[in-house]
Enzyme design. Sequence first.
Site, PDB file in Angstrom:
ATOM      1  N   HIS A 260       1.004  -1.157  -0.034  1.00  9.31           N
ATOM      2  CA  HIS A 260      -0.142   0.125   0.009  1.00  9.31           C
ATOM      3  C   HIS A 260       0.808   1.156   0.024  1.00  9.31           C
ATOM      4  O   HIS A 260       0.537   2.218  -0.513  1.00  9.31           O
ATOM      5  CB  HIS A 260      -0.770  -0.019   1.301  1.00  9.31           C
ATOM      6  CG  HIS A 260      -1.567   1.248   1.401  1.00  9.31           C
ATOM      7  ND1 HIS A 260      -2.882   1.755   0.645  1.00  9.31           N
ATOM      8  CD2 HIS A 260      -1.766   2.452   2.275  1.00  9.31           C
ATOM      9  CE1 HIS A 260      -3.221   2.634   0.817  1.00  9.31           C
ATOM     10  NE2 HIS A 260      -2.527   3.181   1.851  1.00  9.31           N
ATOM     11  N   CYS A 261       1.825   1.214   0.711  1.00  8.02           N
ATOM     12  CA  CYS A 261       2.763   2.408   0.932  1.00  8.02           C
ATOM     13  C   CYS A 261       3.743   3.268  -0.391  1.00  8.02           C
ATOM     14  O   CYS A 261       3.237   4.105  -0.812  1.00  8.02           O
ATOM     15  CB  CYS A 261       3.715   2.242   1.864  1.00  8.02           C
ATOM     16  SG  CYS A 261       2.983   2.041   3.629  1.00  8.02           S
TER      17      CYS A 261
END
Length: 418
Positions: A260-261
């Site tokens: 996600h990051c």
Amino acid sequence: MKPDIAIIGAGYVGVPLADVFADAGKNVVLVDVNDELVSALNRGESHIDDVESDRLRQHVVAGRISATIDYDAIRDADAVLIALPTPLSKQREPDLSIVLAAMHDIATRLRPGHLVVLESTTYPGTTRESVLPILAETGLEVGKDFHLAFSPERVDPGREDWTTKNVPKVVGGITAECTRRAAELYGAAVETVYEVSSPEAAELTKLLENIFRSVNIALVNELAQLCDRMAIDVWEVVEAAATKPFGFMSFKPGPGLGGHCIPIDPFYLTWKAREYGFYTEFIELAGKVNENMPYYCRSVVSQALNHGAQKSLKGSKVLVLGVAYKADIGDTRESPAIKLMELLRNAGADVSYHDPHVPELNGDRSVALEPTGYDCVTIVTAHSGIDYDRLVEDSQLVVDLRNATGRNGADNGKVWKL
């Protein structure tokens, strides 16, 4: 049993956070919209690799962790922590709708004494400019009646050396008292708390961490493409450079970014910077390089089949080995394997995948690892449980995008590397 802490979002951040607080003797309630997930958690069944079911079950039986879909559970909690997704829109702009919807639900239940902490990654200014006005509509005064802070999550799924407990927790509050209250809360459960002067500083800290990785990965991905033209082994170069004990940090090339990051968070700052008439060129360039890698890797597979097996990509049977975004976990969020499989199929290849950690992906099921039945095996994620020497021996052709085959791959005529 009255909860001490309510955590909104029972995912990769929320569940490990609940586990750490429960270890510290706090009673935690996880609030999530997924009814099936909530039921599973209340049975002690964990969907997060970092918190095994046996461990979760002990906390559930002891009454330390519970889960619910009812936001009313936050009324009695002393602290409310938000660990919800912050994706990008189709136009690659920040989408805070999930977080802000939760804030409206929290606001209707906000009471004097509450501490609210946002952990979801976002752009500088979110806590003060978007979250605070929603909570302030209640008439309660921040820093006096309730406290508000930002403390970015720093979860790296699958790691055992650095966990939620021992990774330093950065905290920045709207007021000094907000910071103190948040630091006191986390200090009861994690080993180190690092206070900064504002939520903006804490928000930007998280983005800097991810941008640093994105830019450096883009550098080695670009170098990998140059090394291909120069007939130099990029993996040998990176390994050699890593022997320098100072002034160098090793990053590895690969088929693209996952999780996600790193693929998402840098663009939060790019978007926010435009408000100030500033253009984050390093971030945008890194994004272009990294987002192009699945396309480049498709061409590597095509060249390997063409020159290594005298076959066209169209009609060839390709086995993608590893679809999780990183080794030895089952997390497929933003995995470059998904895009690469799409590109290979669009080019006419017959694509299957094998991943011992991901039994199903977008309607496909993981197949047995029987490389002899495929024209090409493409290593996208290098899970440690695979015998790569045996894989090379049994395969007709291997495209290794992770250097999983090591020196054997470098010396074997059947292996093509990134």
